[in-house]
Scaffold this motif. Structure first.
Motif, short mmCIF file in Angstrom:
data_model
loop_
_atom_site.label_atom_id
_atom_site.label_comp_id
_atom_site.label_asym_id
_atom_site.label_seq_id
_atom_site.Cartn_x
_atom_site.Cartn_y
_atom_site.Cartn_z
N TYR A 56 0.84 -1.20 0.00
CA TYR A 56 0.00 0.00 0.00
C TYR A 56 0.88 1.25 0.00
O TYR A 56 0.66 2.19 -0.79
N GLU A 57 1.86 1.29 0.88
CA GLU A 57 2.74 2.45 0.98
C GLU A 57 3.47 2.70 -0.34
O GLU A 57 3.58 3.85 -0.79
N HIS A 58 3.94 1.63 -0.96
CA HIS A 58 4.61 1.77 -2.25
C HIS A 58 3.63 2.32 -3.29
O HIS A 58 4.00 3.18 -4.11
N ALA A 59 2.40 1.87 -3.26
CA ALA A 59 1.40 2.29 -4.24
C ALA A 59 1.01 3.76 -4.09
O ALA A 59 0.63 4.40 -5.09
N ILE A 60 1.10 4.33 -2.88
CA ILE A 60 0.74 5.74 -2.70
C ILE A 60 1.95 6.67 -2.74
O ILE A 60 1.80 7.89 -2.71
N THR A 61 3.15 6.12 -2.83
CA THR A 61 4.37 6.94 -2.85
C THR A 61 4.42 7.93 -4.01
O THR A 61 5.06 8.99 -3.86
N PRO A 62 3.76 7.70 -5.16
CA PRO A 62 3.77 8.74 -6.18
C PRO A 62 3.32 10.12 -5.66
O PRO A 62 3.77 11.15 -6.18
N LEU A 63 2.49 10.14 -4.63
CA LEU A 63 2.09 11.44 -4.07
C LEU A 63 3.24 12.08 -3.30
O LEU A 63 3.39 13.30 -3.33
N ASN A 64 4.06 11.28 -2.62
CA ASN A 64 5.26 11.84 -1.98
C ASN A 64 6.17 12.46 -3.03
O ASN A 64 6.71 13.55 -2.85
#
Length: 176
Positions: free
Chosen positions: A86-94
């Motif tokens: 999940y964290e990897h999948a939302i990292t584009p926002l970081n």
């Protein structure tokens, strides 16, 4: 400095802000709904106007706009947990906000002296440790801060982060 919010600390940062994450699972409340949806659907919420992103992204964008280099490294066990997927999948926002993000498989960290907790290190002088419960939620005393640049904590965190960063894989090249 000890009573300042993280936003105030980051606003005072002039050069660098680095964050080391070492847990395989977090259970912080502001991610619960998005994480649950991801587990059900496999689809990350990449809407920057939802969840905690409306508070986080402007902080990062403002700091990076002033020339602060923001780097985040994550040490992860493999195979990764659902949370890390999940964290990897939302990292584009970081990344969109301006952070640089790298991933280090835990087996590659065995010879690095690491502090016992996740931390932020700002301008190589302010260390904010994060304390979590065994289930991954914030502990009652969830943050501990030191501002002594000569303190062993700052030196340990600086050295640990740089060693992790040099070994870690850039987000775009890491597949969980």
């Amino acid at each position: 400095m000890h009573d300042a919010t993280f936003a105030e600390l980051l606003a005072a940062t002039e050069r660098t802000a680095v964050h080391l994450e070492m847990r395989d699972s977090y259970a912080v409340g502001d991610e619960a709904d998005d994480f649950s949806t991801f587990l059900r659907t496999g689809i990350p919420n990449l809407d920057p106007t939802r969840s905690f992103w409306p508070q986080w992204m402007p902080l990062v964008q403002e700091a990076v706009g002033r020339g602060v280099v923001m780097r985040r490294a994550r040490i992860v066990s493999e195979p990764v947990t659902d949370y890390i997927r999940y964290e990897h999948a939302i990292t584009p926002l970081n990344l969109e906000a301006g952070e640089e993000v790298r991933w280090l498989p835990r087996r590659e960290a065995s010879t690095i002296a690491l502090p016992g907790n996740d931390f932020w290190l700002l301008d190589d002088t302010v260390v904010q440790f994060h304390h979590f419960t065994g289930t991954g939620d914030w502990a009652k005393d969830g943050r501990e801060r030191t501002t002594d640049p000569a303190a062993a904590a700052a030196a340990l965190c600086r050295t640990a982060f740089e060693k992790v960063w040099e070994r870690a894989v850039p987000h775009a090249k890491y597949t969980p």
